[in-house]
Design a protein around this motif. Sequence first.
Motif, mmCIF file in Angstrom:
data_model
loop_
_atom_site.group_PDB
_atom_site.id
_atom_site.type_symbol
_atom_site.label_atom_id
_atom_site.label_comp_id
_atom_site.label_asym_id
_atom_site.label_seq_id
_atom_site.Cartn_x
_atom_site.Cartn_y
_atom_site.Cartn_z
ATOM 1 N N GLU A 42 33.787 45.779 39.948
ATOM 2 C CA GLU A 42 33.040 44.958 39.215
ATOM 3 C C GLU A 42 33.366 43.572 39.347
ATOM 4 N N ILE A 43 32.096 42.936 39.762
ATOM 5 C CA ILE A 43 32.045 41.398 39.774
ATOM 6 C C ILE A 43 31.625 40.615 38.841
ATOM 7 N N ILE A 44 32.530 40.123 37.986
ATOM 8 C CA ILE A 44 32.057 39.486 36.798
ATOM 9 C C ILE A 44 31.517 37.897 37.203
ATOM 10 N N ARG A 45 32.250 37.307 38.083
ATOM 11 C CA ARG A 45 31.659 35.887 38.443
ATOM 12 C C ARG A 45 32.494 35.785 39.719
ATOM 13 N N LYS A 46 31.565 34.808 40.605
ATOM 14 C CA LYS A 46 32.288 34.349 42.001
ATOM 15 C C LYS A 46 32.786 32.932 41.795
ATOM 16 N N LEU A 47 33.755 32.466 42.592
ATOM 17 C CA LEU A 47 34.434 31.188 42.289
ATOM 18 C C LEU A 47 34.627 30.609 43.578
ATOM 19 N N ARG A 55 34.768 34.678 49.074
ATOM 20 C CA ARG A 55 34.789 34.089 47.872
ATOM 21 C C ARG A 55 35.924 34.865 46.767
ATOM 22 N N ILE A 56 36.494 33.949 46.199
ATOM 23 C CA ILE A 56 37.310 34.624 45.207
ATOM 24 C C ILE A 56 36.276 34.971 44.110
ATOM 25 N N PHE A 57 36.781 36.204 43.497
ATOM 26 C CA PHE A 57 35.839 36.746 42.357
ATOM 27 C C PHE A 57 36.688 37.168 41.298
ATOM 28 N N GLU A 58 36.232 37.117 39.869
ATOM 29 C CA GLU A 58 36.924 37.541 38.915
ATOM 30 C C GLU A 58 36.392 39.017 38.609
ATOM 31 N N GLY A 59 37.332 39.748 38.636
ATOM 32 C CA GLY A 59 36.899 41.252 38.298
ATOM 33 C C GLY A 59 37.349 41.504 36.727
ATOM 34 N N SER A 60 37.383 42.639 36.457
ATOM 35 C CA SER A 60 37.589 43.508 35.169
ATOM 36 C C SER A 60 39.034 42.933 34.747
ATOM 37 N N GLY A 61 38.963 42.720 33.458
ATOM 38 C CA GLY A 61 40.744 42.465 32.779
ATOM 39 C C GLY A 61 41.095 41.145 33.228
ATOM 40 N N SER A 62 40.163 40.253 33.753
ATOM 41 C CA SER A 62 40.476 38.850 34.128
ATOM 42 C C SER A 62 41.476 38.918 35.184
ATOM 43 N N PHE A 63 41.110 39.821 36.114
ATOM 44 C CA PHE A 63 42.164 39.855 37.499
ATOM 45 C C PHE A 63 41.088 39.279 38.582
ATOM 46 N N ASP A 68 33.850 39.450 50.819
ATOM 47 C CA ASP A 68 33.549 38.510 52.066
ATOM 48 C C ASP A 68 31.929 38.065 52.024
ATOM 49 N N ALA A 69 31.477 37.371 52.983
ATOM 50 C CA ALA A 69 30.262 37.202 52.811
ATOM 51 C C ALA A 69 29.136 38.056 52.557
ATOM 52 N N ASN A 70 29.487 39.413 52.760
ATOM 53 C CA ASN A 70 28.504 40.459 52.358
ATOM 54 C C ASN A 70 28.954 41.007 51.046
ATOM 55 N N ASP A 71 29.653 40.424 50.417
ATOM 56 C CA ASP A 71 30.283 41.070 48.932
ATOM 57 C C ASP A 71 30.981 42.183 49.116
ATOM 58 N N LYS A 72 31.698 42.270 50.379
ATOM 59 C CA LYS A 72 32.705 43.678 50.292
ATOM 60 C C LYS A 72 33.931 43.004 49.889
ATOM 61 N N VAL A 73 34.717 43.944 49.111
ATOM 62 C CA VAL A 73 35.971 43.455 48.666
ATOM 63 C C VAL A 73 37.003 43.623 49.848
ATOM 64 N N ILE A 74 37.583 42.658 49.843
ATOM 65 C CA ILE A 74 38.716 42.611 51.031
ATOM 66 C C ILE A 74 39.880 42.420 50.262
ATOM 67 N N VAL A 75 40.181 41.756 49.313
ATOM 68 C CA VAL A 75 41.515 41.611 48.377
ATOM 69 C C VAL A 75 41.003 42.292 46.883
ATOM 70 N N SER A 76 41.653 43.352 46.806
ATOM 71 C CA SER A 76 41.292 44.077 45.324
ATOM 72 C C SER A 76 41.682 42.960 44.125
ATOM 73 N N PRO A 77 40.820 42.991 42.970
ATOM 74 C CA PRO A 77 41.294 42.102 42.025
ATOM 75 C C PRO A 77 42.257 42.628 40.975
ATOM 76 N N GLU A 78 43.643 42.330 41.454
ATOM 77 C CA GLU A 78 44.884 42.740 40.897
ATOM 78 C C GLU A 78 45.647 41.620 40.628
ATOM 79 N N TRP A 79 45.161 40.294 40.895
ATOM 80 C CA TRP A 79 45.972 39.035 40.605
ATOM 81 C C TRP A 79 45.649 38.219 39.674
ATOM 82 N N ALA A 80 46.706 37.777 38.616
ATOM 83 C CA ALA A 80 46.556 37.025 37.710
ATOM 84 C C ALA A 80 45.910 35.471 37.873
ATOM 85 N N GLU A 81 46.368 35.378 39.050
ATOM 86 C CA GLU A 81 45.783 33.969 39.624
ATOM 87 C C GLU A 81 45.485 34.056 41.248
ATOM 88 N N LEU A 82 44.608 33.295 41.711
ATOM 89 C CA LEU A 82 44.226 33.450 43.143
ATOM 90 C C LEU A 82 43.482 32.221 43.505
#
Length: 362
Positions: A42-47, A55-63, A68-82
């Motif tokens: 889930e991509i809540i917003r792109k940063l 692009r860095i994106f915010e996923g669920s749970g504020s992680f 990448d440029a094609n909206d493919k997840v290359i780093v899973s949203p598991e980080w409190a800050e990025l």
Amino acid sequence: MSRHIKIVVAALLAAVIILAVAIIRFYSDVSKNTGSSNTTEEIIRKLDIDADGNRIFEGSGSFYGVVDANDKVIVSPEWAELTFAGDGFCIASKRINSKLLTGCIDYEGNIAVPFVYRNIVEKSSDEFRFYIAESDSDSSYVLYDTDFNPCFMRGWESCEISGNELVLADGESTFTYAYGENGLQCKEAVIIGRTLERRYELNVISRVILSKLDCIMLDKVSDCVSAYMTYAYEGDGKALRQFTDGSGLKGFSQMFPEDERITSKKLLGISDVFIYSEKSDGGTDYYCASVIADTQIKYTDENGTEQTMRDEYKAIIRFSASETDINPVSGSFVKAEPDYPQPDDNITENIPQPTEETENIQ
């Protein structure tokens, strides 16, 4: 703990960190738990966006993660800050044992810098960038380049920036660097050492010396000066042997070793410690540390009476160096014996006695 031991411990710590990172990267390559993923996130917003459109994106749970440029997840949203950093890296924070710790990952989820830091801050000037990481455990500092390799194989107790100058300190010793289009360049090193309970200062401002000898090598020069003075005055060569590559103390002599009139020698202070380079008759390049030692000597005169005199004596410690290390090869005092007073001199009245200041440990 001596500086030499601290350097060895720091090197071992660096090796452990490198090994830990290598193991983490191996298992990361096998599992790809945080790398490229086919899972729909889930991509809540792109940063933030980098130069390649990632692009860095915010996923669920504020992680946070990276797409990448094609909206493919290359780093899973598991980080409190990025945040993006360097070329293909992110500074990331994660809660570990209730602490928010910071490190660095690449776009495949591999850990490039271990998560042991309180923060990692980018500094830049004239297209030169580097990163200052503050340890969470002891508030020491480690500097990294844009590939997140350590700039120095050591940590620092303090780190201060003024304009384009960086002052790094370890205890009382300081190293001043200018940073800009030519990278990090050392402008001055002030190394504080102690030997036989006497404090001394090794101040290096020569651009040639500073371009050839790095901070660890200069620290080693100071440690060797301390070890040699202990050997020269007291005959204790244990510390000096640590630096002589198994060659023992050949080439090193004590202070006035053949003068049987001397009953005792006492170091009162050290001044004018400096480093210079020289070339031997055979063309070998050496570095030399010159030391002026304020010394009290007790001796027996021609009548068998014990006398006391005080004077300054110069010692030279010679070093051979490679691109990565420096080792002492010889050490001796310039004079073969003291300048004894003539028989008609008034010895006792003209002896400068040690003051409270020189007697106290600096």
